[in-house]
Design an enzyme around this catalytic site. Structure first.
Site, PDB file in Angstrom:
ATOM      1  N   THR A  41       0.834  -1.205   0.000  1.00 62.13           N
ATOM      2  CA  THR A  41       0.000   0.000   0.000  1.00 62.13           C
ATOM      3  C   THR A  41       0.868   1.255   0.000  1.00 62.13           C
ATOM      4  OG1 THR A  41      -1.784  -1.141   1.141  1.00 62.13           O
ATOM      5  CG2 THR A  41      -1.762   1.261   1.276  1.00 62.13           C
ATOM      6  N   HIS A  44       1.948   1.836  -3.428  1.00 57.33           N
ATOM      7  CA  HIS A  44       0.875   2.436  -4.230  1.00 57.33           C
ATOM      8  C   HIS A  44       0.793   3.944  -3.971  1.00 57.33           C
ATOM      9  CE1 HIS A  44      -1.563  -1.554  -4.805  1.00 57.33           C
ATOM     10  NE2 HIS A  44      -0.462  -1.499  -5.534  1.00 57.33           N
ATOM     11  N   CYS A 100     -20.253  -3.766  10.531  1.00 57.68           N
ATOM     12  CA  CYS A 100     -19.704  -3.733  11.892  1.00 57.68           C
ATOM     13  C   CYS A 100     -20.629  -4.460  12.862  1.00 57.68           C
ATOM     14  CB  CYS A 100     -19.510  -2.296  12.358  1.00 57.68           C
ATOM     15  SG  CYS A 100     -18.030  -1.474  11.703  1.00 57.68           S
ATOM     16  N   ILE A 177       3.331 -10.520   2.200  1.00 60.71           N
ATOM     17  CA  ILE A 177       2.123 -11.227   2.622  1.00 60.71           C
ATOM     18  C   ILE A 177       2.047 -12.596   1.959  1.00 60.71           C
ATOM     19  CG2 ILE A 177      -0.400 -11.187   2.631  1.00 60.71           C
ATOM     20  CD1 ILE A 177      -0.207  -8.127   2.855  1.00 60.71           C
ATOM     21  N   ASP A 197       6.426 -16.662  -8.318  1.00 59.27           N
ATOM     22  CA  ASP A 197       6.804 -15.250  -8.374  1.00 59.27           C
ATOM     23  C   ASP A 197       7.849 -15.074  -9.473  1.00 59.27           C
ATOM     24  OD1 ASP A 197       6.359 -12.764  -6.259  1.00 59.27           O
ATOM     25  OD2 ASP A 197       8.197 -12.569  -7.418  1.00 59.27           O
ATOM     26  N   ARG A 202      12.570 -13.449  -4.016  1.00 60.06           N
ATOM     27  CA  ARG A 202      11.350 -13.827  -3.315  1.00 60.06           C
ATOM     28  C   ARG A 202      11.126 -15.338  -3.356  1.00 60.06           C
ATOM     29  NH1 ARG A 202       6.897  -9.200  -5.059  1.00 60.06           N
ATOM     30  NH2 ARG A 202       7.753  -7.511  -3.778  1.00 60.06           N
TER      31      ARG A 202
END
Length: 345
Positions: A41, A44, A100, A177, A197, A202
């Site tokens: 993220t 990004h 929620c 992850i 990958d 990796r």
């Protein structure tokens, strides 16, 4: 205090700044940050992907994979005290919307994120709602504490649907992850864990984390190789993290009929899919967003505490906050597996 901020709506646009040290209000805590992880993220945000450009207001202190020591507690906070070592759940949920109320806080309609909607933890101190703090044991290694949030996503993915026990699993995309998913799948009893990958660094990490087979789609036909490894049937479970259209299509083709497809990787742009293929082969498609709060955290903490998963090999670089741009460059150059920013290490 020193903080790494996204200041300009362009590729890069990062700046180390001196900003005001925050104070907690009612229901909030302040952490003296120890370590913070650089994740997809954050990349990004670095690249100013459209979904970030639509959402973020600049300048913004970045960072949501954070661990630290509580050094100030706001009014009304219960169960957390000064000196506690905590990790942060990155979903600040409203607690009032339908998801929620149905115990799906990870899908809250009004979710806010540190480092995106409010200032985050790439800083010497961060203030957050006490409701997103996970208290770790005092002797829990702080560098692992900073990795609990992403590890929870991997545990969530492995636990959904049919789970992974006794099954053939493809982890497609071995960023941090994905590598955590390899370790979690192995620990939770997967019969076979295939890692794929394009990056040899990796893939080497995937092998170290327990993958049965490591495949490079750039040099091998992924679908043919997987069918050869599974008696021509395909894998039972795909955990897709590439966020690439080609990777998504290959992973679907590698899945057996009626298999379980779990989507984590978010494409930066819309992708094309042939839904007639799904009608013919009948996969179950699951979107894995964040962690089930707090179920995934409990399961993740147990795996680490019982020695069934060791995340330490994933920490490829530890970079001081003042050199934070170096951590981003390591990711851009394909040299880093998981870089951590050391603040008050």
């Amino acid at each position: 205090m020193l903080a790494l901020c996204k200041t300009a709506p362009v590729v890069d646009g990062l700046e180390l700044r001196q900003v005001a040290k925050p104070r907690p209000g009612p229901g909030e805590i302040r952490l003296r940050v120890r370590f913070a992880g650089v994740c997809g993220t954050d990349m990004h945000i670095y690249h100013w992907a459209p979904r970030m450009a639509r959402r973020m207001q600049l300048p913004r202190v970045m960072g949501h994979e954070v661990c630290g020591i509580v050094d100030e507690v706001g009014d009304g906070v219960l169960g957390i005290k000064m000196g506690d070592q905590v990790s942060l759940e990155s979903h600040i949920s409203c607690g009032q919307c339908r998801p929620c109320m149905l115990d799906q806080r990870h899908l809250c309609e009004h979710t806010r994120y540190p480092g995106i909607d409010v200032d985050g933890g790439f800083a010497e101190w961060v203030v957050v709602p006490a409701s997103i703090a996970w208290v770790n044991p005092p002797d829990f290694p702080p560098h692992l504490s900073a990795m609990m949030e992403p590890f929870g996503i991997a545990v969530h993915a492995c636990g959904e649907g049919t789970g992974v026990a006794g099954q053939r699993v493809l982890v497609n995309g071995c960023g941090p992850i994905g590598l955590m998913a390899v370790a979690a799948a192995r620990a939770l009893g997967a019969h076979q864990v295939i890692a794929a990958d394009l990056n040899p660094v990796r893939l080497a990490s995937a092998q170290a984390m327990g993958a049965s087979h490591c495949l490079n789609p750039g040099t091998h036909n992924l679908v043919k190789e997987i069918h050869a490894l599974t008696n021509g049937e395909g894998v039972d479970v795909v955990i897709e993290l590439t966020g690439a259209e080609a990777g998504l299509h290959a992973a679907l083709d590698a899945l057996r009929r009626g298999g379980d497809f779990r989507l984590i990787g978010a494409p930066s742009h819309p992708v094309s899919l042939d839904l007639t293929q799904w009608v013919r082969t009948g996969p179950t498609i699951r979107s894995i967003h964040g962690r089930r709060i707090w179920r995934s955290w409990i399961e993740a903490a147990d795996l680490i505490a019982n020695g069934r998963v060791d995340l330490s090999p994933l920490v490829s670089h530890v970079v001081p906050l003042e050199d934070a741009r170096e951590a981003f460059q390591l990711v851009l150059d394909g040299q880093a597996v998981k870089p951590l920013l050391a603040v008050h290490g």
